[in-house]
Design a protein around this motif. Structure first.
Motif, PDB file in Angstrom:
ATOM      1  N   THR A  77       0.919  -1.070  -0.108  1.00  0.00           N
ATOM      2  CA  THR A  77      -0.030   0.090   0.130  1.00  0.00           C
ATOM      3  C   THR A  77       0.722   1.360  -0.082  1.00  0.00           C
ATOM      4  OG1 THR A  77      -0.381  -0.060   2.336  1.00  0.00           O
ATOM      5  CG2 THR A  77      -1.957  -1.284   1.081  1.00  0.00           C
ATOM      6  N   LEU A  88      -6.227  -3.375 -15.547  1.00  0.00           N
ATOM      7  CA  LEU A  88      -7.241  -2.914 -14.766  1.00  0.00           C
ATOM      8  C   LEU A  88      -8.328  -4.142 -14.632  1.00  0.00           C
ATOM      9  CD1 LEU A  88      -8.096   0.294 -16.758  1.00  0.00           C
ATOM     10  CD2 LEU A  88      -6.896   0.189 -14.455  1.00  0.00           C
ATOM     11  N   PHE A  89      -9.217  -4.028 -13.582  1.00  0.00           N
ATOM     12  CA  PHE A  89      -9.968  -5.040 -13.459  1.00  0.00           C
ATOM     13  C   PHE A  89     -11.058  -4.712 -14.501  1.00  0.00           C
ATOM     14  CE2 PHE A  89      -8.583  -4.088  -9.063  1.00  0.00           C
ATOM     15  CZ  PHE A  89      -7.690  -4.902  -9.079  1.00  0.00           C
ATOM     16  N   PRO A  90     -11.503  -5.651 -15.537  1.00  0.00           N
ATOM     17  CA  PRO A  90     -12.348  -5.573 -16.742  1.00  0.00           C
ATOM     18  C   PRO A  90     -13.770  -5.456 -16.306  1.00  0.00           C
ATOM     19  CG  PRO A  90     -11.408  -7.774 -16.532  1.00  0.00           C
ATOM     20  CD  PRO A  90     -10.727  -6.949 -15.608  1.00  0.00           C
ATOM     21  N   HIS A  91     -14.018  -5.940 -15.001  1.00  0.00           N
ATOM     22  CA  HIS A  91     -15.310  -5.958 -14.458  1.00  0.00           C
ATOM     23  C   HIS A  91     -16.054  -4.796 -13.701  1.00  0.00           C
ATOM     24  CE1 HIS A  91     -13.000  -7.630 -11.355  1.00  0.00           C
ATOM     25  NE2 HIS A  91     -14.163  -7.874 -10.587  1.00  0.00           N
ATOM     26  N   ARG A  92     -15.127  -3.817 -13.772  1.00  0.00           N
ATOM     27  CA  ARG A  92     -15.268  -2.466 -12.908  1.00  0.00           C
ATOM     28  C   ARG A  92     -14.936  -1.277 -13.814  1.00  0.00           C
ATOM     29  NH1 ARG A  92     -16.495  -5.054  -8.446  1.00  0.00           N
ATOM     30  NH2 ARG A  92     -15.352  -6.692  -7.763  1.00  0.00           N
ATOM     31  N   GLU A 100     -11.451   0.678  -5.658  1.00  0.00           N
ATOM     32  CA  GLU A 100     -11.261  -0.735  -4.844  1.00  0.00           C
ATOM     33  C   GLU A 100     -10.445  -0.586  -3.889  1.00  0.00           C
ATOM     34  OE1 GLU A 100     -13.198  -2.943  -6.109  1.00  0.00           O
ATOM     35  OE2 GLU A 100     -12.374  -4.571  -4.972  1.00  0.00           O
ATOM     36  N   GLY A 101      -9.163  -0.250  -4.126  1.00  0.00           N
ATOM     37  CA  GLY A 101      -8.260  -0.175  -2.980  1.00  0.00           C
ATOM     38  C   GLY A 101      -8.574   0.642  -1.769  1.00  0.00           C
ATOM     39  N   HIS A 104     -11.834  -1.110  -0.127  1.00  0.00           N
ATOM     40  CA  HIS A 104     -11.681  -2.602   0.365  1.00  0.00           C
ATOM     41  C   HIS A 104     -10.499  -2.906   1.242  1.00  0.00           C
ATOM     42  CE1 HIS A 104     -15.479  -3.939  -1.115  1.00  0.00           C
ATOM     43  NE2 HIS A 104     -15.181  -3.379  -1.945  1.00  0.00           N
ATOM     44  N   VAL A 105      -9.444  -2.320   1.013  1.00  0.00           N
ATOM     45  CA  VAL A 105      -7.996  -2.269   1.576  1.00  0.00           C
ATOM     46  C   VAL A 105      -7.955  -1.664   2.787  1.00  0.00           C
ATOM     47  CG1 VAL A 105      -5.676  -2.826   1.373  1.00  0.00           C
ATOM     48  CG2 VAL A 105      -6.983  -3.544  -0.341  1.00  0.00           C
ATOM     49  N   ARG A 149      -5.487   4.761 -10.346  1.00  0.00           N
ATOM     50  CA  ARG A 149      -5.770   3.626  -8.933  1.00  0.00           C
ATOM     51  C   ARG A 149      -4.610   3.493  -8.116  1.00  0.00           C
ATOM     52  NH1 ARG A 149      -6.506  -2.569 -11.234  1.00  0.00           N
ATOM     53  NH2 ARG A 149      -4.382  -2.260 -11.973  1.00  0.00           N
ATOM     54  N   MET A 153      -4.181   4.772  -3.503  1.00  0.00           N
ATOM     55  CA  MET A 153      -3.619   4.256  -2.382  1.00  0.00           C
ATOM     56  C   MET A 153      -2.793   5.137  -1.534  1.00  0.00           C
ATOM     57  SD  MET A 153      -5.283   1.232  -2.370  1.00  0.00           S
ATOM     58  CE  MET A 153      -4.569   0.490  -1.015  1.00  0.00           C
TER      59      MET A 153
ATOM     60  N   GLN B 118      -4.114 -10.027 -13.358  1.00  0.00           N
ATOM     61  CA  GLN B 118      -4.991  -9.479 -12.487  1.00  0.00           C
ATOM     62  C   GLN B 118      -4.815  -9.522 -10.825  1.00  0.00           C
ATOM     63  OE1 GLN B 118      -8.509  -8.199 -13.418  1.00  0.00           O
ATOM     64  NE2 GLN B 118      -7.282  -7.556 -15.215  1.00  0.00           N
ATOM     65  N   THR B 124      -0.960  -5.661  -5.723  1.00  0.00           N
ATOM     66  CA  THR B 124      -0.238  -4.092  -5.652  1.00  0.00           C
ATOM     67  C   THR B 124      -1.037  -3.152  -5.002  1.00  0.00           C
ATOM     68  OG1 THR B 124      -0.671  -3.711  -8.134  1.00  0.00           O
ATOM     69  CG2 THR B 124       1.585  -4.525  -7.586  1.00  0.00           C
ATOM     70  N   ILE B 125      -2.329  -3.389  -4.853  1.00  0.00           N
ATOM     71  CA  ILE B 125      -3.014  -2.406  -3.742  1.00  0.00           C
ATOM     72  C   ILE B 125      -3.433  -2.999  -2.655  1.00  0.00           C
ATOM     73  CG2 ILE B 125      -4.094  -1.003  -6.031  1.00  0.00           C
ATOM     74  CD1 ILE B 125      -6.648  -2.782  -5.412  1.00  0.00           C
ATOM     75  N   GLY B 126      -2.676  -4.097  -2.406  1.00  0.00           N
ATOM     76  CA  GLY B 126      -2.465  -4.545  -0.864  1.00  0.00           C
ATOM     77  C   GLY B 126      -3.469  -5.483  -0.584  1.00  0.00           C
ATOM     78  N   LEU B 131      -9.315 -11.427  -0.297  1.00  0.00           N
ATOM     79  CA  LEU B 131      -9.917 -10.252  -0.999  1.00  0.00           C
ATOM     80  C   LEU B 131      -9.734 -10.534  -2.266  1.00  0.00           C
ATOM     81  CD1 LEU B 131     -11.539  -7.917   0.350  1.00  0.00           C
ATOM     82  CD2 LEU B 131      -9.186  -6.722   0.318  1.00  0.00           C
ATOM     83  N   GLN B 140     -14.961 -12.414 -11.851  1.00  0.00           N
ATOM     84  CA  GLN B 140     -14.476 -12.781 -13.417  1.00  0.00           C
ATOM     85  C   GLN B 140     -14.455 -13.982 -13.814  1.00  0.00           C
ATOM     86  OE1 GLN B 140     -10.971 -10.353 -15.052  1.00  0.00           O
ATOM     87  NE2 GLN B 140     -10.842  -9.691 -12.954  1.00  0.00           N
TER      88      GLN B 140
END
Lengths: 243, 217
Positions: A77, A88-92, A100-101, A104-105, A149, A153, B118, B124-126, B131, B140
């Protein structure tokens, strides 16, 4: 801020890093250049623990980076990463990728995260693309979302792994100018790149890596204009004058 | 034809009772096989050797035993070990376990089809393992997994007829009972076949819908 001391790393029998020593100070921009397969990306991946290393030390803000320990999540982080292929997360949507981070993180309140997500998208010039999915964005736009993105963080440093190599030439400029803005804002950056123009203008220091060792390092101007080592000279000649 | 319609109106109520049990067995074992399959798949991709090895062994063991033998084992052998199950419980448990192996392999394939980038982006975002699974990989993987999952549903619906071998009075057994007491084999089994088909068609359409959705990417 980031420090590597005599780092060795092998993939099977092939030793990719043969004792890398390097450091990045706070607010410094360091570019890593060198031929393909020289271990540039591996260095970045060791810094945030995507790869383990066999010998030596990697330190991030005084914490030793060890892939298999729980401290690795905290380190990640602190040093975000931007990938060659964006990932990138393709479903978002773009905004969801950015928040996201934080949500949720880091468990930030949703409303704050969304507000800052919009700010960051605006910062990378994509304010109007918040609801777009990655598949609806160009490569350059995707990479800028990926940078947003990473910024979301609130990292102390960002690692860039050839951020423009997968882009069409006319899209490279947008991404580089976002990176230049970050550098001007004082972000600590470690950048693997083939963009010598970017390195010359933005980097404080440049490392030339070949065969798993740091062949030469120095200020961007001196290394790129007056390289001392014959391998550096040869590499730069090929990159700058390919014909 | 007229005779068939007359038989149909006569036997339909009894056969419909069987349909109720068929649906119950199918749904019950679908839920069980999905949960178990997810568990096996998670163990398999956990990266923890003991877990993935255990899961691989279990999957092969389950895959290597015919459903009917598994059902006999649960219904006729388990009482010897002091575990007595009703026929319905044994049927749901047996089919659920048997299909969990196929579900697990399907889920694993879906999870492993997700680009490694993915996982790295999530890391990398922890994000930790769980999770990453929950927020990045599974959402997915679902798209990839759904069409074969629909096919498994169809197979389970039809294989629920194997429960008849351990006295669950579902559609196939009801049919057999009526046929053997009336000797109207043609009418009865045509009806039974039509009823299975009627239940399958919505599922077949569902699979087609999933496939279209997955194809869009």
């Amino acid at each position: 801020m980031i420090e590597l001391r005599d780092v060795h790393k092998s993939f099977g029998k092939i030793e990719v890093l043969k004792g890398i020593t390097a450091s990045v100070a706070k607010s410094e921009v360091v570019c890593i250049v060198g031929p393909s397969g020289s271990g540039k990306s591996t260095i970045l991946r060791c810094v945030n623990g995507l790869e383990s290393y066999e010998a030596g030390d990697v330190w991030v803000e005084g914490t030793r980076v060890e892939r298999q320990t729980s401290s690795i999540h905290a380190i990640r982080t602190k040093v975000s990463m931007v990938f060659q292929r964006f990932n990138l997360f393709p479903h978002r949507t773009a905004l969801e990728n950015v928040i996201e981070g934080p949500i949720h993180v880091k468990r930030e309140p949703r409303r704050e995260a969304i507000a800052r997500g919009h700010e960051l998208l605006a910062k990378v010039g994509l304010a109007e693309k918040a609801t777009a999915f990655p598949a609806q964005l160009s490569g350059g736009q995707q990479q800028r979302v990926a940078i947003a993105r990473a910024l979301a963080m609130q990292p102390s440093a960002i690692l860039f792994d050839e951020p423009t190599s997968a882009l069409d030439p006319e899209l490279v400029g947008d991404v580089l100018s976002v990176m230049r803005k970050l550098a001007e804002d004082g972000m600590t950056m470690l950048v693997v790149t083939h963009e010598m123009g970017f390195a010359r203008e933005v980097a404080d220091r440049v490392l030339f890596i070949d065969g798993g060792i740091v062949v030469e390092q120095g200020t961007a101007k001196s290394l790129l204009s007056q390289p001392q080592h014959p391998r550096t000279q040869d590499f730069l000649r090929r990159v700058l004058h390919p014909l | 034809m007229e005779k068939f319609l007359r038989d149909a109106t006569e036997f339909m109520p009894i056969l419909l009772q069987g349909v109720g049990l068929t649906i119950l067995v199918t749904l019950g074992s679908l839920v069980l096989s999905t949960l178990l399959g997810l568990l096996w798949a998670m163990m398999r991709v956990s990266g923890i050797r003991v877990l993935s090895w255990t899961s691989a062994c279990l999957i092969n063991l389950i895959r290597g035993i015919p459903i009917i033998v598994l059902l006999f084992y649960l219904y006729f052998v388990m009482p010897d070990f002091g575990i007595t199950l009703t026929a319905l419980q044994a049927a749901i448990l047996g089919l659920g376990i048997a299909y969990s192996a196929y579900q697990a392999e399907n889920f694993r394939a879906g999870i492993e089809a997700i680009d490694k980038g993915q996982i790295e982006a999530a890391q990398t975002i922890g994000m930790g393992w769980w999770l990453t699974m929950r927020r990045v990989i599974l959402p997915q993987a679902v798209r990839i997994v759904l069409p074969p999952y629909g096919n498994v549903m169809i197979m389970m619906l039809k294989d629920s007829s194997q429960a008849s071998t351990i006295t669950v009075a579902e559609l196939a057994l009801q049919g057999k009972l009526i046929a053997s007491s009336t000797f109207k084999n043609t009418s009865v089994f045509t009806l039974v076949a039509l009823m299975y088909l009627t239940m399958s068609i919505p599922l077949i359409l569902l699979v087609r819908h999933f496939e279209k959705k997955a194809g869009k990417g």
